[in-house]
Design an enzyme around this catalytic site. Sequence first.
Site, mmCIF file in Angstrom:
data_model
loop_
_atom_site.group_PDB
_atom_site.id
_atom_site.type_symbol
_atom_site.label_atom_id
_atom_site.label_comp_id
_atom_site.label_asym_id
_atom_site.label_seq_id
_atom_site.Cartn_x
_atom_site.Cartn_y
_atom_site.Cartn_z
ATOM 1 N N GLU A 331 0.828 -1.213 0.000
ATOM 2 C CA GLU A 331 0.000 0.000 0.000
ATOM 3 C C GLU A 331 0.863 1.265 0.000
ATOM 4 O O GLU A 331 0.417 2.318 -0.442
ATOM 5 C CB GLU A 331 -0.933 0.029 1.221
ATOM 6 C CG GLU A 331 -2.165 -0.845 1.030
ATOM 7 C CD GLU A 331 -3.324 -0.493 1.945
ATOM 8 O OE1 GLU A 331 -3.103 0.101 3.018
ATOM 9 O OE2 GLU A 331 -4.461 -0.839 1.590
ATOM 10 N N HIS A 352 8.992 -26.680 0.808
ATOM 11 C CA HIS A 352 8.301 -27.797 0.146
ATOM 12 C C HIS A 352 7.212 -27.298 -0.799
ATOM 13 O O HIS A 352 6.420 -28.089 -1.287
ATOM 14 C CB HIS A 352 7.733 -28.752 1.203
ATOM 15 C CG HIS A 352 8.825 -29.423 1.978
ATOM 16 N ND1 HIS A 352 9.193 -30.736 1.785
ATOM 17 C CD2 HIS A 352 9.667 -28.924 2.923
ATOM 18 C CE1 HIS A 352 10.210 -31.030 2.592
ATOM 19 N NE2 HIS A 352 10.519 -29.943 3.294
ATOM 20 N N LYS A 470 -13.594 0.088 -3.970
ATOM 21 C CA LYS A 470 -14.637 0.496 -3.017
ATOM 22 C C LYS A 470 -15.783 1.172 -3.773
ATOM 23 O O LYS A 470 -16.952 0.901 -3.545
ATOM 24 C CB LYS A 470 -14.079 1.485 -1.991
ATOM 25 C CG LYS A 470 -13.145 0.867 -0.979
ATOM 26 C CD LYS A 470 -12.848 1.905 0.102
ATOM 27 C CE LYS A 470 -11.707 1.500 0.982
ATOM 28 N NZ LYS A 470 -11.204 2.578 1.811
HETATM 29 O O1 PA5 Z 1 -3.214 1.407 5.795
HETATM 30 C C1 PA5 Z 1 -4.338 1.818 5.657
HETATM 31 O O2 PA5 Z 1 -4.638 3.006 5.873
HETATM 32 C C2 PA5 Z 1 -5.466 0.883 5.254
HETATM 33 O O3 PA5 Z 1 -5.006 -0.413 5.094
HETATM 34 C C3 PA5 Z 1 -6.545 0.914 6.300
HETATM 35 O O4 PA5 Z 1 -6.030 0.511 7.534
HETATM 36 C C4 PA5 Z 1 -7.712 0.011 5.924
HETATM 37 O O5 PA5 Z 1 -8.193 0.342 4.661
HETATM 38 C C5 PA5 Z 1 -8.842 0.145 6.950
HETATM 39 O O6 PA5 Z 1 -9.281 1.459 7.026
HETATM 40 P P1 PA5 Z 1 -10.092 1.987 8.255
HETATM 41 O O7 PA5 Z 1 -9.255 1.880 9.465
HETATM 42 O O8 PA5 Z 1 -10.427 3.393 7.915
HETATM 43 O O9 PA5 Z 1 -11.336 1.133 8.380
#
Ligand code: PA5
Length: 479
Positions: A331, A352, A470
Site C-alpha cells: 500500500e 516444500h 470500493k
Molecule cells: O493502511 C491503511 O490506511 C489501510 O489499510 C486501512 O487501515 C484500511 O483500509 C482500513 O481502514 P479503516 O481503518 O479506515 O477502516
Amino acid sequence: MSNVRPTPPDDPIAFDAAAVLATGGMSQADLDGLTGPLEQARAESLADLDRWRSGEAGPEPLDPAFIDLPERLLADYGTNRPESELFAILQTAKRLREAVDRVVVLGIGGSYMGTRALFESCCHPFHNELSRGERGGRPRLSFEGFNIDNDSAQGLLDVLAPAERADADDLLTQWALLVVSKSGGTLETAVATRLFLRELADAVGHDPARLAERLVPITGASGKLASLAQTLGCPDVFGIPDGVGGRFSVFTAVGLLPASIVGIDVVRLLEGAAAMTRRFREAPAAENPVLQYVAVSHLAETQMDATIRVLSSWSNRLESVGFWYDQLLSESLGKDEKGATPLTAVTTRDLHSRGQQHQDGRRDKLITNLCVGEPRRDPLALPPLTGSDGNEDQLDDLIGTTWPAMLAAAADGTNEAYASVKRPTAMIQLPRIDEHTVGQLLQMLMLATVVEGRLVGTNPYGQPGVEAYKKLMMKRLRP
Ligand code: PA5
C-alpha cells in the site's frame, strides 16, 4: 527467594547483507555509493514529521507521526501517568480482562494486521486453545470484519453463542468487541459491527449500560463509528491520532489495547520500537539497519531485477509479521506502476512449496531471511523411537539432536544451496522473539518503507488505488 526481577534483555536486531554481496550482483562500493541518497531520504522522512507538526503539509497525504510515537507514548506515561494514553489503554485492558473470556477485534488492513502480528508473535502459539487458567486469566482473541466471508462470520457467531448456552453469568461465556476503523466507514468492518453488535446485545440481555461497556471503538476523532460510540455511550473510546495512517498504527491503541488484553508487555514493545527509532536517527548509514535494509532491497530491485521481495521467516510465529509487512509495502510503495512485490514465506514449510522456484526459477527475487537466535521454550530433542528398537525410521544417529539444531542445519543448508546458484539472500537477525525484538522489527520495517518511498520519489502515505474497488462495489450495492 529474591524479589528482584531479572532485567529482560534488550539486545538489538541486526541486518546482514554479506550473502547478497557474495552473489556479485551488488558490491560494497554500490552500497557505499548510496550513502548520500540514503541520508537525504532519512532527513526527508524526519523532516516530514516537522512539516506535519507545523501544519505545512499541503494536499499530499502525510502520516509520519508514527516515527516518534513510541517515545512520546513512553515519555507521557513516565511523566503524566494517570492522564496518559498508555495508562488509559492499560486500564481498559485490565477491565476487559477481568470481565470477559474472549475479545473479538473487527477491522481490516492496517486496522487489524498489526494486532494479529503482535498476537501471533508474542503470545503462546495456541493461546486460544488454552484454558483461562493456562492463559493467566487473559481472554482469547478472535478476528472478524477483515472480509465479507459468510461462513467464517457464522463460524465465529457459533463460537460466541453456542446452541446450548451455559450460565449467562459465567465469566467463560462473556465476550467483548473492539471495533477498529480510522475512517469509521469501511464497509467490511461496518457490516460486521452491525452483526456482532446485535449478538453482543443478546449476550448482555439487551442491557444498554453493559452493551456500552463491552464495545470499545478505536477510531478517528469524527466519523460514523465515533457517532455510534457516542450514541451508545461507550465509556472507553480510543482515538487513532492524526498523522498516523492505518498501516502505521500498530503502536497506537489499535495494536496496544488488544495486545495488552492478551497479556503482551506493551511497554517493552514500545521500548523496542523507540530503540529502533533512535538507531535510525543516530547510526551512520553503514551501521544503520533501516538504511542498510533499504539500500540492499533497492539495489536488488534496480541492479538485479529482483522485483519480488520474499520475507522468509524461520519461525511460524513471525508469519503474521510477514503478512503485515506485505500490506505495509504494497500500500505504501505500490504506486505509479512502481514498487516491489512483497511475499511472505515460512521456512522450512515453504521450502516444500516455493523452494523449487527460489532455487531454480526466474531470477526476480531477493530473499530476506528473518532468523531467530534462540527459542523461547526449552529445546526439544529427538527421542528414541517409541514401540520399536529396530530403527525403522533410520533416525537413531540423530537421537538427542535438538529442534533448534535441526532448524539451524536447514537454514545453513538452504542458504548454501541458494549461494551455490547466486540467489541473493539477506538476513534480519532477531536474538529471540519477544516484545522488545518485535517492537524493533515492526518499527524498522515501517521506517524502511517510508525511507525507500522518499528515496525513489514515491509518497509512502495514502493508498489512493484502493478507492477504485470500493467505489465500484458500492455502485453495485447502491446502484
Ligand atoms: O493502511 C491503511 O490506511 C489501510 O489499510 C486501512 O487501515 C484500511 O483500509 C482500513 O481502514 P479503516 O481503518 O479506515 O477502516
